[in-house]
Design a protein around this motif. Sequence first.
Motif, PDB file in Angstrom:
ATOM      1  N   PHE A   1      -7.161  -2.525   4.814  1.00 44.12           N
ATOM      2  CA  PHE A   1      -5.777  -2.399   4.236  1.00 44.12           C
ATOM      3  C   PHE A   1      -5.527  -0.981   3.676  1.00 44.12           C
ATOM      4  O   PHE A   1      -4.597  -0.269   3.635  1.00 44.12           O
ATOM      5  N   ASN A   2      -6.777  -0.777   2.994  1.00 50.99           N
ATOM      6  CA  ASN A   2      -6.830   0.552   2.374  1.00 50.99           C
ATOM      7  C   ASN A   2      -6.853   1.471   3.256  1.00 50.99           C
ATOM      8  O   ASN A   2      -6.165   2.742   2.950  1.00 50.99           O
ATOM      9  N   THR A   3      -7.478   1.442   4.516  1.00 51.00           N
ATOM     10  CA  THR A   3      -7.385   2.524   5.531  1.00 51.00           C
ATOM     11  C   THR A   3      -5.945   2.651   5.902  1.00 51.00           C
ATOM     12  O   THR A   3      -5.485   3.569   6.401  1.00 51.00           O
ATOM     13  N   LEU A   4      -5.186   1.541   6.174  1.00 52.02           N
ATOM     14  CA  LEU A   4      -4.168   1.316   6.663  1.00 52.02           C
ATOM     15  C   LEU A   4      -2.904   2.140   6.092  1.00 52.02           C
ATOM     16  O   LEU A   4      -1.997   2.939   6.398  1.00 52.02           O
ATOM     17  N   VAL A   5      -3.071   1.625   4.679  1.00 52.16           N
ATOM     18  CA  VAL A   5      -2.041   2.368   3.686  1.00 52.16           C
ATOM     19  C   VAL A   5      -2.024   3.800   3.731  1.00 52.16           C
ATOM     20  O   VAL A   5      -1.058   4.591   3.479  1.00 52.16           O
ATOM     21  N   SER A   6      -3.264   4.462   3.747  1.00 55.29           N
ATOM     22  CA  SER A   6      -3.828   5.873   3.729  1.00 55.29           C
ATOM     23  C   SER A   6      -3.246   6.522   5.106  1.00 55.29           C
ATOM     24  O   SER A   6      -2.512   7.437   4.881  1.00 55.29           O
ATOM     25  N   VAL A   7      -3.450   5.860   6.183  1.00 57.20           N
ATOM     26  CA  VAL A   7      -2.848   6.533   7.530  1.00 57.20           C
ATOM     27  C   VAL A   7      -1.113   6.490   7.574  1.00 57.20           C
ATOM     28  O   VAL A   7      -0.419   7.228   7.937  1.00 57.20           O
ATOM     29  N   VAL A   8      -0.787   5.240   6.933  1.00 62.51           N
ATOM     30  CA  VAL A   8       0.961   5.105   7.377  1.00 62.51           C
ATOM     31  C   VAL A   8       1.369   6.096   6.145  1.00 62.51           C
ATOM     32  O   VAL A   8       2.395   6.783   6.627  1.00 62.51           O
ATOM     33  N   GLY A   9       0.816   6.433   4.892  1.00 63.99           N
ATOM     34  CA  GLY A   9       1.422   6.898   4.033  1.00 63.99           C
ATOM     35  C   GLY A   9       1.243   8.526   4.460  1.00 63.99           C
ATOM     36  O   GLY A   9       2.280   9.340   4.238  1.00 63.99           O
TER      37      GLY A   9
ATOM     38  N   GLN B   1       3.746   9.280   7.165  1.00 66.34           N
ATOM     39  CA  GLN B   1       5.234   9.358   6.800  1.00 66.34           C
ATOM     40  C   GLN B   1       5.507  10.858   6.081  1.00 66.34           C
ATOM     41  O   GLN B   1       6.517  11.418   6.124  1.00 66.34           O
ATOM     42  N   VAL B   2       4.530  11.168   5.442  1.00 68.62           N
ATOM     43  CA  VAL B   2       4.653  12.477   4.668  1.00 68.62           C
ATOM     44  C   VAL B   2       4.562  13.827   5.749  1.00 68.62           C
ATOM     45  O   VAL B   2       5.375  14.682   5.719  1.00 68.62           O
ATOM     46  N   ALA B   3       3.388  13.516   6.586  1.00 63.80           N
ATOM     47  CA  ALA B   3       3.401  14.416   7.691  1.00 63.80           C
ATOM     48  C   ALA B   3       4.641  14.584   8.497  1.00 63.80           C
ATOM     49  O   ALA B   3       5.016  15.630   8.856  1.00 63.80           O
ATOM     50  N   ALA B   4       5.480  13.538   8.757  1.00 61.06           N
ATOM     51  CA  ALA B   4       6.496  13.525   9.465  1.00 61.06           C
ATOM     52  C   ALA B   4       7.744  14.293   8.897  1.00 61.06           C
ATOM     53  O   ALA B   4       8.521  15.349   9.921  1.00 61.06           O
ATOM     54  N   VAL B   5       7.651  14.541   7.571  1.00 57.24           N
ATOM     55  CA  VAL B   5       8.827  15.152   6.900  1.00 57.24           C
ATOM     56  C   VAL B   5       8.357  16.731   6.839  1.00 57.24           C
ATOM     57  O   VAL B   5       9.196  17.382   7.191  1.00 57.24           O
ATOM     58  N   LEU B   6       7.125  16.918   6.738  1.00 56.95           N
ATOM     59  CA  LEU B   6       6.625  18.339   6.831  1.00 56.95           C
ATOM     60  C   LEU B   6       6.512  18.644   8.233  1.00 56.95           C
ATOM     61  O   LEU B   6       7.130  19.845   8.332  1.00 56.95           O
TER      62      LEU B   6
END
Length: 347
Positions: free
Chosen positions: A116-124, A127-132
Amino acid sequence: MQRLNDKWMRIAGVPLLALIGQWMMYGYTNTPYPNDWRIPFFFTIGAVLVWESNRLGIILSRRRYPELAQTLKRIVYQLIWFVVFCSLIRITQTFIYQLIGLWQDSSASSFQPYFFNTLVSVVGTIQVAAVLEGIYLYQRWQVMYTETQELKKVNLQSQLDSLKTQLNPHFLFNNLNSLSALIASDATEAERFLDELSTVYRYLLQQNSRSLCPLTDELAFLDAYFHLIKTRYGDGISLKMTIDAHYMTYLIPPLTLQILFENAIKYNVISTSCPLTIRIFSQDGKLYIENNLQARKVTVPTGQVGLENVIMKYKLLDHSSVLIHHDKAIFRVGIPLIVPQPNLLTT
């Protein structure tokens, strides 16, 4: 490459995501939340490490694949980077939590918190990288659109300037004077000269509307053009051509050879005692125009038409760059020969 504009993400976004992430992780795994200041501290440190490492991946991907056409490669590069570094950092972080007692779990080897810790980091991060990435694509589109419009203007202006130069009174009067002298001395040669002059002007008027033409057409035109120049300068100028027959169907922007040929004439001394020798030869997919360098002390103004014109035409075609070499003895320009393709010729 546009600068990565993530100032506020680094200042406020990362700590905020760290606090949200820790709350989600303890809630998802139903693990008691210890009242320990080290938890938000280490979560924030981990989030900073995750973002800074992934930020580096975004920067490197843009350096390696900066163009719009390379968007898919850039995104795949980033995704692989995110998964690898998020996993390394978050797995290490979760393991440290267990070692120092910040993760109160009956099973020290439980897979759930690591996943879960890894998944939250990857997904988060995605999402930010998609905006950038969206911002980056828009900026690249703006740059490309602006450059395309500017290059179109430059191309139209270069065509106009080229046509003005080719039809300028000096060129016409010089050839009329040569024709007049031939009429009085050699009527047969005068007739041939008039035919070549007609061929030159017919080609000049026809080719300015085309973006590409076969090399064989350019060489046929250059043969007629050189005949006019040779009549004027006599033994003061010579032309040597060594071109592989394989390249005769390849394409170049029309009037390129004439422009480069004219530059050699304008910028160099031409006389029987100091003859100007122009060589045209093919090598490794390029056509080279080379002349011995014997620069005039006073050059003739060219009205910004010349080598810049050729460079801009190739830039507009989005093709490989024009090569320029000169030393004390020679001046050489290498232009790409474009492989013929269906519908590549325009009229």
